[in-house]
Design a protein around this motif. Structure first.
Motif, PDB file in Angstrom:
ATOM      1  N   LEU A   5       0.826  -1.204   0.000  1.00 52.36           N
ATOM      2  CA  LEU A   5       0.000   0.000   0.000  1.00 52.36           C
ATOM      3  C   LEU A   5       0.860   1.255   0.000  1.00 52.36           C
ATOM      4  O   LEU A   5       0.624   2.180  -0.784  1.00 52.36           O
ATOM      5  CB  LEU A   5      -0.949  -0.010   1.203  1.00 52.36           C
ATOM      6  CG  LEU A   5      -1.817   1.221   1.410  1.00 52.36           C
ATOM      7  CD1 LEU A   5      -2.775   1.408   0.239  1.00 52.36           C
ATOM      8  CD2 LEU A   5      -2.585   1.118   2.708  1.00 52.36           C
ATOM      9  N   THR A   6       1.873   1.294   0.839  1.00 50.09           N
ATOM     10  CA  THR A   6       2.714   2.494   0.909  1.00 50.09           C
ATOM     11  C   THR A   6       3.500   2.710  -0.382  1.00 50.09           C
ATOM     12  O   THR A   6       3.661   3.851  -0.825  1.00 50.09           O
ATOM     13  CB  THR A   6       3.678   2.439   2.112  1.00 50.09           C
ATOM     14  OG1 THR A   6       4.430   1.236   2.053  1.00 50.09           O
ATOM     15  CG2 THR A   6       2.927   2.508   3.423  1.00 50.09           C
ATOM     16  N   GLU A   7       3.966   1.626  -1.003  1.00 45.20           N
ATOM     17  CA  GLU A   7       4.671   1.763  -2.282  1.00 45.20           C
ATOM     18  C   GLU A   7       3.728   2.280  -3.362  1.00 45.20           C
ATOM     19  O   GLU A   7       4.109   3.110  -4.191  1.00 45.20           O
ATOM     20  CB  GLU A   7       5.266   0.424  -2.715  1.00 45.20           C
ATOM     21  CG  GLU A   7       6.428  -0.038  -1.873  1.00 45.20           C
ATOM     22  CD  GLU A   7       6.824  -1.475  -2.181  1.00 45.20           C
ATOM     23  OE1 GLU A   7       6.007  -2.232  -2.766  1.00 45.20           O
ATOM     24  OE2 GLU A   7       7.957  -1.843  -1.842  1.00 45.20           O
ATOM     25  N   PHE A  12       1.960   6.654  -6.802  1.00 48.98           N
ATOM     26  CA  PHE A  12       0.830   7.490  -7.215  1.00 48.98           C
ATOM     27  C   PHE A  12       1.240   8.961  -7.276  1.00 48.98           C
ATOM     28  O   PHE A  12       0.918   9.658  -8.236  1.00 48.98           O
ATOM     29  CB  PHE A  12      -0.321   7.280  -6.237  1.00 48.98           C
ATOM     30  CG  PHE A  12      -1.539   8.135  -6.475  1.00 48.98           C
ATOM     31  CD1 PHE A  12      -2.287   7.999  -7.631  1.00 48.98           C
ATOM     32  CD2 PHE A  12      -1.953   9.052  -5.522  1.00 48.98           C
ATOM     33  CE1 PHE A  12      -3.419   8.756  -7.842  1.00 48.98           C
ATOM     34  CE2 PHE A  12      -3.085   9.812  -5.716  1.00 48.98           C
ATOM     35  CZ  PHE A  12      -3.818   9.663  -6.883  1.00 48.98           C
ATOM     36  N   TYR A  13       1.950   9.411  -6.262  1.00 53.95           N
ATOM     37  CA  TYR A  13       2.349  10.816  -6.234  1.00 53.95           C
ATOM     38  C   TYR A  13       3.623  11.086  -7.029  1.00 53.95           C
ATOM     39  O   TYR A  13       3.829  12.205  -7.489  1.00 53.95           O
ATOM     40  CB  TYR A  13       2.483  11.305  -4.789  1.00 53.95           C
ATOM     41  CG  TYR A  13       1.138  11.461  -4.135  1.00 53.95           C
ATOM     42  CD1 TYR A  13       0.222  12.398  -4.601  1.00 53.95           C
ATOM     43  CD2 TYR A  13       0.751  10.653  -3.077  1.00 53.95           C
ATOM     44  CE1 TYR A  13      -1.031  12.538  -4.024  1.00 53.95           C
ATOM     45  CE2 TYR A  13      -0.498  10.784  -2.492  1.00 53.95           C
ATOM     46  CZ  TYR A  13      -1.377  11.732  -2.971  1.00 53.95           C
ATOM     47  OH  TYR A  13      -2.628  11.873  -2.406  1.00 53.95           O
ATOM     48  N   GLN A  14       4.476  10.085  -7.231  1.00 60.61           N
ATOM     49  CA  GLN A  14       5.659  10.277  -8.064  1.00 60.61           C
ATOM     50  C   GLN A  14       5.294  10.348  -9.545  1.00 60.61           C
ATOM     51  O   GLN A  14       5.918  11.071 -10.304  1.00 60.61           O
ATOM     52  CB  GLN A  14       6.663   9.139  -7.856  1.00 60.61           C
ATOM     53  CG  GLN A  14       7.412   9.213  -6.559  1.00 60.61           C
ATOM     54  CD  GLN A  14       8.313   8.003  -6.350  1.00 60.61           C
ATOM     55  OE1 GLN A  14       8.226   7.014  -7.062  1.00 60.61           O
ATOM     56  NE2 GLN A  14       9.160   8.094  -5.346  1.00 60.61           N
ATOM     57  N   LYS A  15       4.294   9.584  -9.940  1.00 60.86           N
ATOM     58  CA  LYS A  15       3.905   9.506 -11.347  1.00 60.86           C
ATOM     59  C   LYS A  15       2.612  10.272 -11.616  1.00 60.86           C
ATOM     60  O   LYS A  15       1.837   9.896 -12.473  1.00 60.86           O
ATOM     61  CB  LYS A  15       3.719   8.038 -11.749  1.00 60.86           C
ATOM     62  CG  LYS A  15       4.962   7.210 -11.705  1.00 60.86           C
ATOM     63  CD  LYS A  15       4.634   5.806 -12.168  1.00 60.86           C
ATOM     64  CE  LYS A  15       5.871   4.987 -12.381  1.00 60.86           C
ATOM     65  NZ  LYS A  15       5.520   3.682 -12.980  1.00 60.86           N
ATOM     66  N   TYR A  16       2.397  11.366 -10.921  1.00 64.28           N
ATOM     67  CA  TYR A  16       1.114  12.056 -11.019  1.00 64.28           C
ATOM     68  C   TYR A  16       0.851  12.683 -12.375  1.00 64.28           C
ATOM     69  O   TYR A  16      -0.292  13.000 -12.694  1.00 64.28           O
ATOM     70  CB  TYR A  16       0.944  13.086  -9.900  1.00 64.28           C
ATOM     71  CG  TYR A  16       1.801  14.324 -10.034  1.00 64.28           C
ATOM     72  CD1 TYR A  16       1.292  15.472 -10.609  1.00 64.28           C
ATOM     73  CD2 TYR A  16       3.110  14.324  -9.588  1.00 64.28           C
ATOM     74  CE1 TYR A  16       2.068  16.607 -10.732  1.00 64.28           C
ATOM     75  CE2 TYR A  16       3.888  15.440  -9.695  1.00 64.28           C
ATOM     76  CZ  TYR A  16       3.367  16.592 -10.274  1.00 64.28           C
ATOM     77  OH  TYR A  16       4.148  17.699 -10.397  1.00 64.28           O
ATOM     78  N   ALA A  26      -2.773  -4.251  -8.653  1.00 60.55           N
ATOM     79  CA  ALA A  26      -2.621  -3.991  -7.213  1.00 60.55           C
ATOM     80  C   ALA A  26      -2.357  -2.513  -6.948  1.00 60.55           C
ATOM     81  O   ALA A  26      -2.925  -1.925  -6.026  1.00 60.55           O
ATOM     82  CB  ALA A  26      -1.491  -4.837  -6.646  1.00 60.55           C
ATOM     83  N   GLU A  27      -1.491  -1.911  -7.755  1.00 63.34           N
ATOM     84  CA  GLU A  27      -1.187  -0.484  -7.579  1.00 63.34           C
ATOM     85  C   GLU A  27      -2.458   0.347  -7.715  1.00 63.34           C
ATOM     86  O   GLU A  27      -2.739   1.220  -6.890  1.00 63.34           O
ATOM     87  CB  GLU A  27      -0.152  -0.053  -8.618  1.00 63.34           C
ATOM     88  CG  GLU A  27       0.218   1.401  -8.562  1.00 63.34           C
ATOM     89  CD  GLU A  27       1.178   1.804  -9.668  1.00 63.34           C
ATOM     90  OE1 GLU A  27       1.372   3.019  -9.846  1.00 63.34           O
ATOM     91  OE2 GLU A  27       1.742   0.933 -10.356  1.00 63.34           O
ATOM     92  N   TYR A  28      -3.248   0.082  -8.735  1.00 56.03           N
ATOM     93  CA  TYR A  28      -4.473   0.839  -8.973  1.00 56.03           C
ATOM     94  C   TYR A  28      -5.466   0.691  -7.821  1.00 56.03           C
ATOM     95  O   TYR A  28      -6.002   1.674  -7.314  1.00 56.03           O
ATOM     96  CB  TYR A  28      -5.129   0.385 -10.288  1.00 56.03           C
ATOM     97  CG  TYR A  28      -6.423   1.088 -10.570  1.00 56.03           C
ATOM     98  CD1 TYR A  28      -6.424   2.371 -11.095  1.00 56.03           C
ATOM     99  CD2 TYR A  28      -7.644   0.493 -10.281  1.00 56.03           C
ATOM    100  CE1 TYR A  28      -7.612   3.038 -11.344  1.00 56.03           C
ATOM    101  CE2 TYR A  28      -8.834   1.144 -10.521  1.00 56.03           C
ATOM    102  CZ  TYR A  28      -8.811   2.418 -11.056  1.00 56.03           C
ATOM    103  OH  TYR A  28      -9.995   3.077 -11.282  1.00 56.03           O
TER     104      TYR A  28
END
Length: 108
Positions: A5-7, A12-16, A26-28
């Motif tokens: 979850l933290t990754e 999410f914020y690095q690739k905004y 899983a990321e989504y």
């Protein structure tokens, strides 16, 4: 490769503004869970905090949705299926839960 979850939130914020790569299932869904929970908590505290959080995360949400469509081999324009009431939303959820199709024109 498993993602936590933290990754997922960090990505999410690095690739905004990354509208061209891919986002795993899983990321989504971890980001979906994060946005849902935090938005609910902030709205419970103060309605306007929820609005501000939503506005701040609007572009990153579009970006991760496009990257998710890329992961299943679809164009990012498929997120517009959400504009069709009910049927479009169901169709989009089905697309979003599909597993990755492996290497495609959007990357490996």
């Amino acid at each position: 490769m498993e993602i936590t979850l933290t990754e997922a939130i960090k990505l999410f914020y690095q690739k905004y503004t990354d509208f061209s790569s891919r986002a795993t299932r899983a990321e989504y869904w971890y980001v979906f869970l994060y946005i849902f929970v935090v938005s609910g908590i902030l709205s419970w505290i103060n309605e306007y905090l929820g609005y501000v959080f939503g506005i701040i995360n609007f572009v990153p949400n579009i970006a991760i949705a496009i990257r998710r469509m890329h992961d299943i081999g679809k164009s990012g324009w498929w997120i517009l299926i959400n504009l069709i009431p009910l049927i479009g939303w169901i169709w989009y959820i089905i697309l979003a839960i599909k597993p990755s199709d492996g290497p495609n024109q959007y990357g490996a």
